[in-house]
Design a protein around this motif. Structure first.
Motif, PDB file in Angstrom:
ATOM      1  N   LEU A 247       0.809  -1.216   0.000  1.00  0.00           N
ATOM      2  CA  LEU A 247       0.000   0.000   0.000  1.00  0.00           C
ATOM      3  C   LEU A 247       0.845   1.269   0.000  1.00  0.00           C
ATOM      4  N   ALA A 248       2.117   1.147   0.306  1.00  0.00           N
ATOM      5  CA  ALA A 248       2.998   2.326   0.338  1.00  0.00           C
ATOM      6  C   ALA A 248       3.493   2.713  -1.047  1.00  0.00           C
ATOM      7  N   GLN A 249       3.207   1.892  -2.062  1.00  0.00           N
ATOM      8  CA  GLN A 249       3.741   2.146  -3.399  1.00  0.00           C
ATOM      9  C   GLN A 249       2.881   3.141  -4.173  1.00  0.00           C
ATOM     10  N   PRO A 250       3.502   3.932  -5.047  1.00  0.00           N
ATOM     11  CA  PRO A 250       2.785   4.991  -5.761  1.00  0.00           C
ATOM     12  C   PRO A 250       2.006   4.515  -6.991  1.00  0.00           C
ATOM     13  N   THR A 251       2.340   3.347  -7.538  1.00  0.00           N
ATOM     14  CA  THR A 251       1.669   2.869  -8.746  1.00  0.00           C
ATOM     15  C   THR A 251       1.230   1.419  -8.566  1.00  0.00           C
ATOM     16  N   ARG A 252       0.299   0.984  -9.433  1.00  0.00           N
ATOM     17  CA  ARG A 252      -0.198  -0.389  -9.353  1.00  0.00           C
ATOM     18  C   ARG A 252       0.914  -1.403  -9.654  1.00  0.00           C
ATOM     19  N   GLU A 253       1.722  -1.128 -10.653  1.00  0.00           N
ATOM     20  CA  GLU A 253       2.799  -2.048 -11.001  1.00  0.00           C
ATOM     21  C   GLU A 253       3.821  -2.164  -9.874  1.00  0.00           C
ATOM     22  N   ALA A 254       4.148  -1.038  -9.272  1.00  0.00           N
ATOM     23  CA  ALA A 254       5.082  -1.059  -8.144  1.00  0.00           C
ATOM     24  C   ALA A 254       4.477  -1.817  -6.970  1.00  0.00           C
ATOM     25  N   ALA A 255       3.162  -1.679  -6.785  1.00  0.00           N
ATOM     26  CA  ALA A 255       2.483  -2.383  -5.699  1.00  0.00           C
ATOM     27  C   ALA A 255       2.553  -3.891  -5.904  1.00  0.00           C
ATOM     28  N   ARG A 256       2.337  -4.337  -7.134  1.00  0.00           N
ATOM     29  CA  ARG A 256       2.434  -5.766  -7.426  1.00  0.00           C
ATOM     30  C   ARG A 256       3.851  -6.287  -7.194  1.00  0.00           C
ATOM     31  N   THR A 257       4.819  -5.506  -7.630  1.00  0.00           N
ATOM     32  CA  THR A 257       6.215  -5.899  -7.428  1.00  0.00           C
ATOM     33  C   THR A 257       6.543  -5.970  -5.937  1.00  0.00           C
ATOM     34  N   ALA A 258       6.062  -4.992  -5.188  1.00  0.00           N
ATOM     35  CA  ALA A 258       6.314  -4.955  -3.746  1.00  0.00           C
ATOM     36  C   ALA A 258       5.686  -6.155  -3.055  1.00  0.00           C
ATOM     37  N   PHE A 259       4.463  -6.489  -3.440  1.00  0.00           N
ATOM     38  CA  PHE A 259       3.779  -7.625  -2.818  1.00  0.00           C
ATOM     39  C   PHE A 259       4.530  -8.921  -3.070  1.00  0.00           C
ATOM     40  N   LEU A 260       4.888  -9.166  -4.316  1.00  0.00           N
ATOM     41  CA  LEU A 260       5.581 -10.407  -4.658  1.00  0.00           C
ATOM     42  C   LEU A 260       6.951 -10.502  -3.985  1.00  0.00           C
ATOM     43  N   THR A 261       7.677  -9.391  -3.971  1.00  0.00           N
ATOM     44  CA  THR A 261       9.009  -9.394  -3.379  1.00  0.00           C
ATOM     45  C   THR A 261       8.948  -9.599  -1.872  1.00  0.00           C
ATOM     46  N   THR A 262       8.042  -8.882  -1.226  1.00  0.00           N
ATOM     47  CA  THR A 262       7.910  -9.015   0.230  1.00  0.00           C
ATOM     48  C   THR A 262       7.443 -10.411   0.607  1.00  0.00           C
ATOM     49  N   PHE A 263       6.448 -10.921  -0.109  1.00  0.00           N
ATOM     50  CA  PHE A 263       5.921 -12.257   0.156  1.00  0.00           C
ATOM     51  C   PHE A 263       7.016 -13.311   0.004  1.00  0.00           C
ATOM     52  N   ALA A 264       7.722 -13.281  -1.117  1.00  0.00           N
ATOM     53  CA  ALA A 264       8.740 -14.304  -1.387  1.00  0.00           C
ATOM     54  C   ALA A 264       9.869 -14.260  -0.362  1.00  0.00           C
ATOM     55  N   SER A 265      10.382 -13.076  -0.090  1.00  0.00           N
ATOM     56  CA  SER A 265      11.510 -12.968   0.842  1.00  0.00           C
ATOM     57  C   SER A 265      11.093 -13.292   2.269  1.00  0.00           C
ATOM     58  N   LEU A 266       9.902 -12.846   2.660  1.00  0.00           N
ATOM     59  CA  LEU A 266       9.421 -13.111   4.013  1.00  0.00           C
ATOM     60  C   LEU A 266       9.112 -14.590   4.213  1.00  0.00           C
ATOM     61  N   TYR A 267       8.449 -15.194   3.238  1.00  0.00           N
ATOM     62  CA  TYR A 267       8.075 -16.607   3.361  1.00  0.00           C
ATOM     63  C   TYR A 267       9.317 -17.496   3.437  1.00  0.00           C
ATOM     64  N   LEU A 268      10.270 -17.229   2.563  1.00  0.00           N
ATOM     65  CA  LEU A 268      11.490 -18.026   2.551  1.00  0.00           C
ATOM     66  C   LEU A 268      12.283 -17.847   3.848  1.00  0.00           C
ATOM     67  N   THR A 269      12.480 -16.604   4.262  1.00  0.00           N
ATOM     68  CA  THR A 269      13.275 -16.338   5.467  1.00  0.00           C
ATOM     69  C   THR A 269      12.581 -16.863   6.713  1.00  0.00           C
ATOM     70  N   TRP A 270      11.265 -16.642   6.809  1.00  0.00           N
ATOM     71  CA  TRP A 270      10.510 -17.086   7.984  1.00  0.00           C
ATOM     72  C   TRP A 270      10.589 -18.606   8.152  1.00  0.00           C
ATOM     73  N   ASN A 271      10.431 -19.335   7.067  1.00  0.00           N
ATOM     74  CA  ASN A 271      10.443 -20.790   7.169  1.00  0.00           C
ATOM     75  C   ASN A 271      11.840 -21.347   7.424  1.00  0.00           C
ATOM     76  N   LEU A 272      12.847 -20.746   6.830  1.00  0.00           N
ATOM     77  CA  LEU A 272      14.220 -21.202   7.086  1.00  0.00           C
ATOM     78  C   LEU A 272      14.633 -20.932   8.533  1.00  0.00           C
ATOM     79  N   THR A 273      14.266 -19.768   9.052  1.00  0.00           N
ATOM     80  CA  THR A 273      14.641 -19.442  10.435  1.00  0.00           C
ATOM     81  C   THR A 273      13.789 -20.216  11.439  1.00  0.00           C
ATOM     82  N   THR A 274      12.557 -20.553  11.070  1.00  0.00           N
ATOM     83  CA  THR A 274      11.756 -21.426  11.933  1.00  0.00           C
ATOM     84  C   THR A 274      12.454 -22.768  12.107  1.00  0.00           C
ATOM     85  N   LEU A 275      12.922 -23.325  10.993  1.00  0.00           N
ATOM     86  CA  LEU A 275      13.649 -24.596  11.043  1.00  0.00           C
ATOM     87  C   LEU A 275      14.906 -24.463  11.896  1.00  0.00           C
TER      88      LEU A 275
END
Length: 220
Positions: free
Chosen positions: A116-144
């Protein structure tokens, strides 16, 4: 050129938030083992639930002796806020078809905030995918890593790791409480309800009962 700049900023923001927040999976992994879960159980919970506050709430209730049904209801109650986030992001991201199921898994506090902090729709999509991928990967690896490390300590409570869950949960809530006086009042009322109910009700039930404070705000 400007669009490229927005997307680059979105990627930078998404990676920064995803990795930084994902590292708290170490605390969840240790808290899950302290609560009596096995390493596989902790990892599956992170893979499928993927919502930090709800996961800490569930393991906290189980660790306190609560039954699984009550603990799960408390986790679902906290996770319900992601539904509201999803409604807000649906029109912005416009994900279609089976991809919506995958996108729904990625709706969290962090992905919503960065998107929601992004100024354009395309940037918002990029932000969502990047945040989701990095957070999901890091969260699960550190949980292990956190669960596997704590499993070698024998009784993690001896080293004081039994306070990791509540401390991490408070760390998740603290930025929101400092930003809103109404949220502080709501949290205080919920805490009073839970504390008053704790001596008389099984573990996990006071947390569910404290949700009555939210109903007052909704009715108002």
């Amino acid at each position: 050129m400007e669009q490229t700049s927005h997307r680059s900023a979105a990627i930078r923001d998404g990676l920064g938030v995803g990795v930084a927040v994902g590292l708290s999976g170490l605390a969840f992994g240790a808290a899950a083992i302290t609560a009596g879960l096995s390493v596989p159980q902790a990892c599956v919970l992170s893979l499928l639930a993927f919502t930090g506050a709800s996961q800490f709430a569930l393991t906290g209730a189980v660790g306190a002796g609560g039954d699984l049904v009550t603990a799960t209801l408390g986790a679902l109650l906290l996770g319900g806020r992601n539904t509201l986030y999803g409604l807000r992001l649906a029109d912005l991201l416009r994900v279609r078809g089976p991809h919506r199921l995958l996108a729904a898994q990625g709706v969290t506090d962090e992905t919503t905030a960065v998107t929601l902090a992004q100024p354009t729709r395309e940037a918002a999509r990029t932000a969502f995918l990047t945040t989701f991928a990095s957070l999901y990967l890091t969260w699960n690896l550190t949980t292990l890593a956190g669960a596997y490390g704590a499993s070698f300590l024998g009784d993690p409570g001896v080293l004081g790791l039994d306070v990791v869950g509540p401390a991490a949960f408070l760390a998740i809530l603290w930025p929101r409480l400092t930003a809103s006086g109404e949220l502080r009042l709501l949290a205080g009322a919920a805490a009073v309800i839970a504390l008053c109910a704790t001596p008389f009700l099984p573990p996990g039930v006071p947390v569910l009962l404290s949700a009555a404070a939210v109903l007052v705000v909704m009715v108002r």
